[in-house]
Scaffold this motif. Structure first.
Motif, PDB file in Angstrom:
ATOM      1  N   GLU A   1      -9.118  11.432 -12.951  1.00 43.88           N
ATOM      2  CA  GLU A   1      -8.071  12.024 -13.834  1.00 43.88           C
ATOM      3  C   GLU A   1      -8.791  13.231 -14.711  1.00 43.88           C
ATOM      4  OE1 GLU A   1      -5.004  11.051 -14.123  1.00 43.88           O
ATOM      5  OE2 GLU A   1      -5.023   8.828 -13.151  1.00 43.88           O
TER       6      GLU A   1
ATOM      7  N   ARG B   1      14.935   8.906 -27.444  1.00 40.14           N
ATOM      8  CA  ARG B   1      14.315   7.764 -27.615  1.00 40.14           C
ATOM      9  C   ARG B   1      15.198   6.566 -27.475  1.00 40.14           C
ATOM     10  NH1 ARG B   1      10.550   7.403 -32.848  1.00 40.14           N
ATOM     11  NH2 ARG B   1       9.061   8.556 -31.561  1.00 40.14           N
TER      12      ARG B   1
ATOM     13  N   ALA C   1      -7.198   6.401 -21.198  1.00 44.49           N
ATOM     14  CA  ALA C   1      -5.893   5.639 -21.565  1.00 44.49           C
ATOM     15  C   ALA C   1      -4.869   6.604 -21.077  1.00 44.49           C
ATOM     16  CB  ALA C   1      -5.907   5.445 -23.186  1.00 44.49           C
ATOM     17  N   ASN C   2      -3.632   5.950 -20.691  1.00 45.33           N
ATOM     18  CA  ASN C   2      -2.544   6.768 -19.893  1.00 45.33           C
ATOM     19  C   ASN C   2      -2.032   7.698 -21.025  1.00 45.33           C
ATOM     20  OD1 ASN C   2      -2.965   5.662 -17.476  1.00 45.33           O
ATOM     21  ND2 ASN C   2      -1.484   3.956 -18.109  1.00 45.33           N
ATOM     22  N   HIS C   3      -2.185   7.434 -22.323  1.00 45.99           N
ATOM     23  CA  HIS C   3      -1.680   8.589 -23.319  1.00 45.99           C
ATOM     24  C   HIS C   3      -2.358   9.788 -23.587  1.00 45.99           C
ATOM     25  CE1 HIS C   3      -3.935   6.003 -25.972  1.00 45.99           C
ATOM     26  NE2 HIS C   3      -4.116   7.061 -26.681  1.00 45.99           N
ATOM     27  N   PHE C   4      -3.433   9.812 -22.899  1.00 46.60           N
ATOM     28  CA  PHE C   4      -4.284  10.928 -23.080  1.00 46.60           C
ATOM     29  C   PHE C   4      -3.765  12.425 -22.035  1.00 46.60           C
ATOM     30  CE2 PHE C   4      -8.334   8.301 -23.737  1.00 46.60           C
ATOM     31  CZ  PHE C   4      -7.907   8.160 -25.074  1.00 46.60           C
ATOM     32  N   THR C   5      -2.988  13.059 -22.705  1.00 48.56           N
ATOM     33  CA  THR C   5      -2.408  14.138 -21.955  1.00 48.56           C
ATOM     34  C   THR C   5      -3.129  15.504 -21.906  1.00 48.56           C
ATOM     35  OG1 THR C   5      -1.001  14.936 -23.793  1.00 48.56           O
ATOM     36  CG2 THR C   5       0.165  13.109 -22.510  1.00 48.56           C
ATOM     37  N   ASP C   6      -4.044  15.449 -22.941  1.00 56.45           N
ATOM     38  CA  ASP C   6      -4.824  16.660 -22.999  1.00 56.45           C
ATOM     39  C   ASP C   6      -6.038  16.430 -23.744  1.00 56.45           C
ATOM     40  OD1 ASP C   6      -3.997  16.485 -25.569  1.00 56.45           O
ATOM     41  OD2 ASP C   6      -3.249  18.619 -25.579  1.00 56.45           O
TER      42      ASP C   6
ATOM     43  N   SER D   1      -5.809  15.026 -27.614  1.00 57.51           N
ATOM     44  CA  SER D   1      -5.213  13.719 -27.825  1.00 57.51           C
ATOM     45  C   SER D   1      -6.374  12.900 -27.537  1.00 57.51           C
ATOM     46  CB  SER D   1      -3.995  13.493 -26.729  1.00 57.51           C
ATOM     47  OG  SER D   1      -4.498  13.588 -25.275  1.00 57.51           O
TER      48      SER D   1
ATOM     49  N   SER E   1      -7.627  10.376 -30.898  1.00 57.57           N
ATOM     50  CA  SER E   1      -7.724   8.976 -30.756  1.00 57.57           C
ATOM     51  C   SER E   1      -8.994   8.333 -31.319  1.00 57.57           C
ATOM     52  CB  SER E   1      -7.513   8.478 -29.219  1.00 57.57           C
ATOM     53  OG  SER E   1      -8.880   8.910 -28.498  1.00 57.57           O
TER      54      SER E   1
END
Length: 221
Positions: free
Chosen positions: A82, A142, A177-182, A185, A189
């Protein structure tokens, strides 16, 4: 003070509808990635350039450098699964303190001014990421319902994203973690606030065929 630029070049050509990875496509008769490296080579900070590239693309890159007589100094680092792992691999090659700008290989039009401003702001605040205010109306989806957002409070994030090495090392010491988009982020965290500086409309990301056409027009102008 030591400065570094980590250029992440792990993209494929899927959304460009081509087998050639986006960073190797020609833009004004030069591979996209070479334009990106040139931008950092012109920076006043003269950062050490670390190019993160998957192992199966490194021979191709070496051949392109020969073909285009590309001589801007840079070090090639093995990419990871990733983006997170690719950046982490590059960080592990850096010793001591300093500041690091992390940049998408397929943002070839970042200006010298933007790069220098990101480094300067990070020196003062610990981190700085380029972003532009949304010029469009924005809605959030949402639970199958949409709601309007205030567009003057919405920013579209770009790169460079620039950080002190101490902050980056702490952030990249955690698990993926999957929510790391850049990179912002990842840093956020572990508890750091993220500082925005004004990006550039021309600092587009080459993702779709029309983006390459637009970049050609911008370079002509």
């Amino acid at each position: 003070m030591k400065y570094y630029a980590i250029i992440v070049a792990g993209g494929s050509g899927n959304r460009m509808q081509t087998e050639t990875p986006k960073q190797f496509l020609l833009l004004k008769n030069l591979p996209v990635l070479m334009h990106t490296i040139k931008a950092f080579g012109q920076s006043d900070t003269q950062p050490k350039i670390l190019l993160v590239l998957s192992k199966d693309q490194q021979d191709n890159w070496a051949h392109l450098c020969e073909e285009f007589n590309f001589r801007i100094p840079h070090e090639v680092i093995d990419g990871g699964k990733e983006r997170f792992h690719s950046v982490k691999n590059a960080l592990q090659t850096i010793e001591g303190d300093g500041f690091v700008a992390i940049h998408d290989a397929v943002r070839p039009l970042a200006s010298k001014t933007l790069i220098d401003n990101c480094f300067k702001a990070a020196e003062v605040q610990g981190n700085a990421i380029a972003a532009i205010q949304s010029s469009d109306s924005v809605r959030m989806l949402r639970d199958k319902k949409t709601s309007a957002l205030k567009r003057d409070e919405v920013y579209l994030v770009q790169t460079p994203q620039t950080f002190s090495l101490s902050i980056l090392r702490e952030a990249y010491n955690q698990d993926f973690a999957n929510h790391f988009t850049d990179d912002a982020s990842v840093v956020e965290s572990v508890g750091y606030g993220i500082n925005i500086i004004e990006g550039e409309r021309e600092n587009i990301k080459i993702t779709y065929p029309i983006d390459l056409e637009l970049a050609e027009l911008l370079l002509k102008n």
